[in-house]
Design a protein around this motif. Structure first.
Motif: not given
Ligand SMILES: *[C@@H]1O[C@H](CO)[C@@H](O)[C@H](O)[C@H]1NC(C)=O
Ligand SMILES: *[C@@H]1O[C@H](CO)[C@@H](O)[C@H](O)[C@H]1NC(C)=O
Ligand SMILES: *[C@@H]1O[C@H](CO)[C@@H](O)[C@H](O)[C@H]1NC(C)=O
Ligand SMILES: *[C@@H]1O[C@H](CO)[C@@H](O)[C@H](O)[C@H]1NC(C)=O
Ligand SMILES: *[C@@H]1O[C@H](CO)[C@@H](O)[C@H](O)[C@H]1NC(C)=O
Ligand SMILES: *[C@@H]1O[C@H](CO)[C@@H](O)[C@H](O)[C@H]1NC(C)=O
Ligand SMILES: *[C@@H]1O[C@H](CO)[C@@H](O)[C@H](O)[C@H]1NC(C)=O
Ligand SMILES: *[C@@H]1O[C@H](CO)[C@@H](O)[C@H](O)[C@H]1NC(C)=O
Ligand SMILES: *[C@@H]1O[C@H](CO)[C@@H](O)[C@H](O)[C@H]1NC(C)=O
Length: 260
Positions: A142, A150, A152-153, A160
């Motif tokens: 990352k 982040n 990702t939601s 990212f």
């Molecule tokens: C980013 O967010 C997702 C869900 O919102 C979570 O599952 C994931 O661990 C996060 N990734 C990082 C690198 O923080």
């Protein structure tokens, strides 16, 4: 004299036809509305059902379709872009891409290549936008630099976001990418405080500024200032100015009626 009266009849019918045609052309291309949007040259409202649905009302690349589902969303025909507002004074409009604004999961598709969305010949994506970057396929890593958030939601793979500087179609922002692939998309933001990578979802929704070259669509304000109405002449692929006398001129209606 028979030939004279025939001539008169012919003239009269020509005049009636002319007047009728002129009148209809006038009503046909009156500015139309789609929701809050006022649609006029070089834009025109296609898709039938409106007084503007004639290709002579505007430039072919500027055909706007108005959704009939009650939302009054205006889309640029043949694209995934919605036209949110138009500034005819500075030849710009705010557009948003339905693929990245379409509710849940929009951001998961943010790695779409925006450059492929827009018809490059007619429009340019303004450099007054900023580049919102999305990083994906990070190969388990990352990005750890400041400003990367982040995004990702709900997406099935990690994403990212990073808000870079001025958007430039031709050159990607020079930023750290780590092991990720990345894309960048223009955002304008409706207010300065919202310009953060963490607000990526809202920035995608707010859209971005597109510009068109006034020279490529002709000087419509010059035509209207001279008392004419702007039309598109497909034969010359250029603006035509419809004058009060019913004649089409190239740019403006001259007081003496001479071809401009
Ligand atoms: C980013 O967010 C997702 C869900 O919102 C979570 O599952 C994931 O661990 C996060 N990734 C990082 C690198 O923080
Ligand atoms: C029209 O403008 C109002 C007020 O600015 C806004 O709330 C509404 O969403 C707009 N409608 C459309 C279809 O853009
Ligand atoms: C078309 O124009 C006529 C006359 O200008 C007007 O009465 C009518 O409401 C318009 N129709 C549409 C669909 O805009
Ligand atoms: C359109 O752009 C001009 C020139 O930048 C500006 O003066 C005007 O306020 C803008 N109009 C709207 C409705 O934002
Ligand atoms: C053009 O108009 C848009 C919309 O009103 C506005 O946001 C923008 O600042 C204007 N651009 C310039 C260069 O004045
Ligand atoms: C995540 O997905 C759920 C179910 O589809 C939805 O209700 C929720 O609004 C989504 N959250 C985000 C941030 O998109
Ligand atoms: C995006 O699309 C443009 C135009 O189709 C193309 O030149 C460019 O290589 C594409 N970029 C990526 C990362 O696919
Ligand atoms: C992903 O990580 C592996 C192991 O570190 C490496 O061999 C591979 O080249 C990486 N792939 C990319 C696209 O960076
Ligand atoms: C998003 O924008 C709002 C301003 O509309 C601001 O108050 C807020 O702090 C921003 N959120 C983030 C996470 O940057």
């Amino acid at each position: 004299m028979r030939p004279a009266s025939l001539l008169l009849l012919l003239l009269a019918s020509l005049l009636i036809h002319f007047h009728h045609h002129h009148h209809r052309a006038h009503a046909d291309c009156e500015p139309a509305t789609c929701g809050n949007l006022t649609v006029r040259y070089p834009f025109w409202l296609g898709g039938g059902g409106s007084n503007q649905s004639s290709s002579l009302c505007g430039h072919p690349a500027f055909e706007v379709l108005c959704s009939d589902d009650g939302s009054s969303a205006a889309s640029l025909k043949g694209s995934t872009l919605q036209v949110r507002s138009i500034n005819y004074t500075n030849s710009s409009f705010i557009a948003s891409d339905t693929r990245t604004t379409a509710g849940n999961g929009g951001v998961c598709r943010a790695h779409l290549n925006m450059s492929a969305t827009v018809s490059p010949s007619a429009f340019t994506i303004s450099r007054r936008n900023r580049a919102l970057c999305f990083f994906y396929n990070c190969n388990g890593t990352k990005p750890s630099q400041r400003g990367y958030v982040n995004a990702t939601s709900n997406c099935s793979t990690p994403i990212f976001a990073y808000l870079a500087g001025s958007y430039n179609w031709d050159s990607p922002p020079a930023i750290a990418t780590g092991q990720c692939s990345f894309t960048y998309t223009p955002v304008f933001g409706s207010e300065p405080e919202a310009m953060t990578a963490a607000n990526y979802s809202r920035l995608l929704n707010d859209g971005f500024v597109m510009e068109w070259a006034a020279t490529s669509v002709g000087d419509c304000s010059g035509c209207t200032a001279s008392g004419g109405q702007c039309r598109y002449n497909s034969a010359t692929a250029a603006l035509a100015c419809l004058c009060p006398d019913g004649n089409l001129q190239r740019s403006t209606c001259a007081a003496n009626g001479e071809f401009q």
